[in-house]
Design an enzyme around this catalytic site. Structure first.
Site, PDB file in Angstrom:
ATOM      1  N   GLU A 259       0.849  -1.198   0.000  1.00  0.00           N
ATOM      2  CA  GLU A 259       0.000   0.000   0.000  1.00  0.00           C
ATOM      3  C   GLU A 259       0.885   1.248   0.000  1.00  0.00           C
ATOM      4  O   GLU A 259       1.769   1.362   0.846  1.00  0.00           O
ATOM      5  CB  GLU A 259      -0.913  -0.005   1.229  1.00  0.00           C
ATOM      6  CG  GLU A 259      -1.872  -1.184   1.239  1.00  0.00           C
ATOM      7  CD  GLU A 259      -2.789  -1.196   2.452  1.00  0.00           C
ATOM      8  OE1 GLU A 259      -2.630  -0.327   3.337  1.00  0.00           O
ATOM      9  OE2 GLU A 259      -3.675  -2.069   2.530  1.00  0.00           O
ATOM     10  N   HIS A 277      -7.889   1.349   1.864  1.00  0.00           N
ATOM     11  CA  HIS A 277      -7.660   1.163   3.304  1.00  0.00           C
ATOM     12  C   HIS A 277      -8.407   2.229   4.120  1.00  0.00           C
ATOM     13  O   HIS A 277      -7.807   2.988   4.898  1.00  0.00           O
ATOM     14  CB  HIS A 277      -6.174   1.206   3.624  1.00  0.00           C
ATOM     15  CG  HIS A 277      -5.834   0.463   4.892  1.00  0.00           C
ATOM     16  ND1 HIS A 277      -4.648  -0.153   5.097  1.00  0.00           N
ATOM     17  CD2 HIS A 277      -6.547   0.250   6.032  1.00  0.00           C
ATOM     18  CE1 HIS A 277      -4.620  -0.717   6.294  1.00  0.00           C
ATOM     19  NE2 HIS A 277      -5.773  -0.482   6.892  1.00  0.00           N
TER      20      HIS A 277
END
Length: 525
Positions: A259, A277
């Protein structure tokens, strides 16, 4: 007091500290060298997930007393260095559970009704009513991989949709499951029966890539997978392959292995709903996390009250010195017995013998629990919060004492109660520092509690030990220590092998096929 707040927190949370008359330095985006300078005279530092509190930053803060993480984990805090310095590390476990659970349910509905694709088509001026035929989630089977705080909240919400709910969690009691109205199943059954599967497990060596090609191939055709937990629970290549092959109907993912994402293959598939997220990113969740963190920080700085600490032993220095070797023994016994068990844990029995029965031993149970949870739960389970984790999962703790020495000055007995039976181990500390196993399931056997161990149960008959040595020698597995215990017609053996030795499953299976051997397990402590 000076408190440095390095990441965004709600103004109401900051006001909680300013009301005490303390200096609150709340600024985001500081370079590490600037943060180090600001921490030079700070009593406390507060972070979320963006700022990492490294050993260098901790060592640059001689006055630092507490590190507060406004969130669940403490992955971005060097807890070891903080503990060495005597700095309390605290977090806010569970404060954003509702936010995460609601997103998981929302993603499930988005998959069922193709909401993102329908919205995208409308924004392009298209009216494709027939294209977006969805399905009801009513009477579908929702599988929950993990039944902690968030998993339980998802279960409660899914019940309102009249879904059938099954779950896999080896650390949850029957009482909690009965209250939720959830059926506990094996992990393989979870994949085989679920129409929708929502992941709520921590990231550990055991759970990494728990969603893999093999499991997906055996799963119910058309299964849809939701992940709001940890990215490395899923082998992303295997999931993309299974979606393209039609074995998996779709996925809704809020977390990824890397990420921000680098490989966009998975998130680009039309059957995939992806979010960056954001599971905990709600106004209410952020407010609650901030308030809970700051309240705990205030109580510690003002009154010395410690809540939600992940590294602080609640005993005097003198008592801690007395307990320290037995804390290590307890954790190793817990870790050992956890790897000897496949069943769901109902209760944990801990009994103290001899001199060990005379003092305050609350922390010993906590250390046993840390070892017990280590194979499956997050590293954030510490001697401070272990009982709370057990309580949340409905595991009964049974403590007892006996001044009888049982051939040892002090003896620690650990018994794991499961629906399939009990697992029982006992240990002692030799020469004040060496933890050793002295009993396994009622049979005396004395061996170090460390390294890679092959644990064997067999009938007491000639030839078994020779066959074990022959098989290990054939596979070039060097034996460092072999301990044998016998009682009646039963025997147990603990073979410690070289740390560098590879023990493939095929070797263990070959040992299991030896006549007279009833059980073989690989245990690493």
């Amino acid at each position: 007091m000076k408190i440095v707040v390095a990441d965004d927190l709600p103004p109401s949370a900051l006001d909680l500290l300013r009301a005490e008359g303390w200096t609150v330095d709340a600024r985001t985006g500081r370079a590490p060298e600037q943060l180090a300078s600001d921490l030079a005279d700070a009593d406390a530092v507060v972070v979320r997930s963006a700022t990492k509190i490294t050993s260098a930053l901790i060592n640059a803060a001689p006055k630092l007393r507490v590190i507060a993480r406004a969130g669940t984990g403490v992955d971005n805090v060097d807890v070891t260095t903080a503990s060495t310095r005597g700095i309390v590390v605290m977090n806010a476990p569970g404060a954003n559970s509702i936010s995460v659970a609601e997103l998981a349910v929302g993603l499930m509905l988005a998959l069922a009704r193709h909401l993102p694709a329908a919205d995208a088509a409308m924004k392009q001026g298209k009216w494709e009513k027939k294209k977006f035929l969805g399905e009801e989630v009513r009477e579908k089977t929702l599988g929950l991989a993990g039944l902690g705080r968030i998993g339980q909240e998802v279960a409660r919400r899914a019940q309102a949709f009249d879904m059938r709910i099954i779950a896999h969690d080896p650390f949850i009691s029957e009482d909690v499951v009965a209250d939720l109205g959830v059926e506990l199943v094996s992990l393989d059954d979870l994949f085989a029966r679920s129409d929708y599967l929502s992941l709520h497990m921590p990231s550990t060596s055991t759970t990494k890539n728990i969603v893999n090609a093999e499991r997906l191939a055996k799963s119910k055709k058309g299964i849809r997978i939701i992940n709001t937990a940890r990215g490395d629970l899923i082998d992303e290549t295997a999931l993309a392959d299974a979606i393209e092959a039609g074995q998996v109907g779709g996925a809704a993912l809020d977390v990824f292995q890397k990420e921000p994402t680098v490989d966009h293959r998975l998130q680009s598939l039309p059957q995939v709903v992806a979010t960056p997220h954001i599971a905990a990113s709600t106004r209410e969740g952020q407010e609650l996390v901030g308030m809970e963190t700051m309240a705990a920080l205030r109580d510690f700085l003002r009154d010395g009250i410690i809540r939600n600490a992940v590294n602080f032993p609640a005993v005097s220095a003198e008592e801690f010195i007395r307990l320290k070797p037995f804390l290590e023994l307890g954790e190793r016994l817990g870790h050992f017995v956890a790897q000897m068990n496949d069943g769901r844990v109902k209760a944990l029995g801990v009994r103290y013998y001899g001199d060990l029965a005379l003092g305050r031993n609350e922390m010993l149970v906590n250390s046993v629990l840390v070892g017990l949870f280590k194979p499956m739960l997050e590293a954030g389970v510490t001697p401070v919060n272990a009982r709370n984790v057990a309580n949340e999962r409905g595991i009964e703790i049974i403590e007892s004492r006996s001044t009888r020495s049982r051939n040892y000055t002090s003896l620690l007995s650990v018994k794991l109660h499961t629906p399939g039976g009990d697992r029982w181990v006992e240990g002692a500390v030799f020469e004040r520092t060496y933890p050793r196993l002295v009993l396994l399931d009622g049979i005396g056997v004395e061996t170090p509690l460390e390294g890679t161990m092959i644990v064997i149960r067999n009938t007491d008959q000639p030839g078994v030990i020779g066959d074990i040595g022959t098989i290990l020698g054939k596979h070039r597995v060097n034996i460092a220590n072999f301990a044998l215990g016998r009682q009646g017609d039963s025997a147990v053996g603990v073979v410690i092998v070289d740390e560098t030795a590879e023990i493939p499953e095929a070797v263990l299976e070959e040992l299991r096929n030896v006549k007279g051997i009833r059980e073989v397990r690989l245990v690493r402590v």
